[in-house]
Write an enzyme that holds these catalytic residues in place. Sequence first.
Site, PDB file in Angstrom:
ATOM      1  N   LYS A 117      -0.374  -5.138  -6.285  1.00 35.18           N
ATOM      2  CA  LYS A 117      -1.783  -4.919  -6.654  1.00 35.18           C
ATOM      3  C   LYS A 117      -2.275  -5.962  -7.652  1.00 35.18           C
ATOM      4  CE  LYS A 117      -2.810  -0.167  -5.642  1.00 35.18           C
ATOM      5  NZ  LYS A 117      -3.327   1.114  -6.147  1.00 35.18           N
ATOM      6  N   LYS A 205       0.358  -2.576   5.234  1.00 37.63           N
ATOM      7  CA  LYS A 205       0.118  -1.132   5.205  1.00 37.63           C
ATOM      8  C   LYS A 205      -1.367  -0.838   5.434  1.00 37.63           C
ATOM      9  CE  LYS A 205       0.139   0.807   1.180  1.00 37.63           C
ATOM     10  NZ  LYS A 205       0.372   1.393  -0.136  1.00 37.63           N
ATOM     11  N   LYS A 208      -6.753   1.720   1.670  1.00 42.88           N
ATOM     12  CA  LYS A 208      -8.174   1.943   1.338  1.00 42.88           C
ATOM     13  C   LYS A 208      -8.838   0.645   0.902  1.00 42.88           C
ATOM     14  CE  LYS A 208      -7.347   6.450  -0.844  1.00 42.88           C
ATOM     15  NZ  LYS A 208      -6.191   6.335  -1.745  1.00 42.88           N
TER      16      LYS A 208
END
Length: 342
Positions: A117, A205, A208
Amino acid sequence: MSGYQGPMRVLSGIQPSGGMHLGNYLGAIRKFAELQHQYDCNFCVVDMHAITVWQDPEKLREQTFHIAASYIASGVDPEKATVFHQSGVRAHAELAWVFNCVARLGWLDRMTQFKDKAGKNSERASVGLYTYPVLQAADILVYKATHVPVGEDQKQHLELSRDIAGKFNHDYNAADFFPLPEPLIKGQFGDAGARIMSLRDGAAKMSKSDPSENACIFLADDADKIAKKIKKAKSDPEALPSEAAGLEGRPEAANLVGIYAALSGKSAAEVLSEFGGQGFGAFKPALAELVVEKIAPIGAELRRLEADPAFLQSVLEKGAERAAAIADPVVREVKEIVGFLV
Ligand code: TYM
């Protein structure tokens, strides 16, 4: 070995940082609805985790309702399970601070989700993003939860929660005060659905935060949108193999077969015995039909619930009260154990 003797309890959470997608549904929420009949279940909307990266305040509130509505539309009964927002129970933050002092920097340095992230520019990531898994451990352990239904990507965070629980118990000579929580990655259909990949890239993956709208099927997508996204999904020119071993090296094909398996309750081998030898021209319409059959009714219920934010707010507020009734006494005990004045 843990000798924890307390009751079995389930806790899990989802971040209100975007629309609820098929990966969240198959990896997590579908299991929530299964578990509520067996265990004392607590399902949280983790708004404090969401702000570890920037969230527009108005949107955050809307998305908090969206996640709560998604839980209920997917079959979670708020009378049976406790559905609440994390920031509504201050015990999470209180325990997280104590755990910040138990967890070691070296443990957090190993967390792959932070690396993914934060990217190359990790100096500019928030401190909250770094200590994110410590707050997650507090979410779980403030209820002394023993079981945590999650997708496969949360395995490492669950291991950290176990390490924190074990170190707390050891350092404070409080044997078995906290349980060592177990991840529940498999659902009633085995591990199908534990890791759903992007429809645009079988190596990434489903997430969102994916910038491509077509990478994700959202619970809110209507039948038309679902069918279009599946039609556009990346695949390959080969026919489907007749056995699962033939999916090796074909990540997009493996993902689409995996989605079919997870939604139909069949194994990949069973799906391939039906579709082996057929191309995606035949398989995609069958997959689209199945996804629409399973997801579109949830989407319709989701939209109905979202139109009534007052109801959702009352569910979350009542849930937060119920959750605090479990969590507050645990924090009080923790304060005593660490030597704070209580
Ligand atoms: P979040 O919001 O990123 O994901 C919510 C849940 O969805 C699962 N999931 C997936 N499963 C299968 N395939 C995918 N592509 C996929 N993407 C997401 C995740 O594994 C997760 O179960 N850190 C947590 C939030 C959290 C939490 C907790 C979870 C905060 N505190 C306490 C359990 C217990 C997370 O990643 O949320």
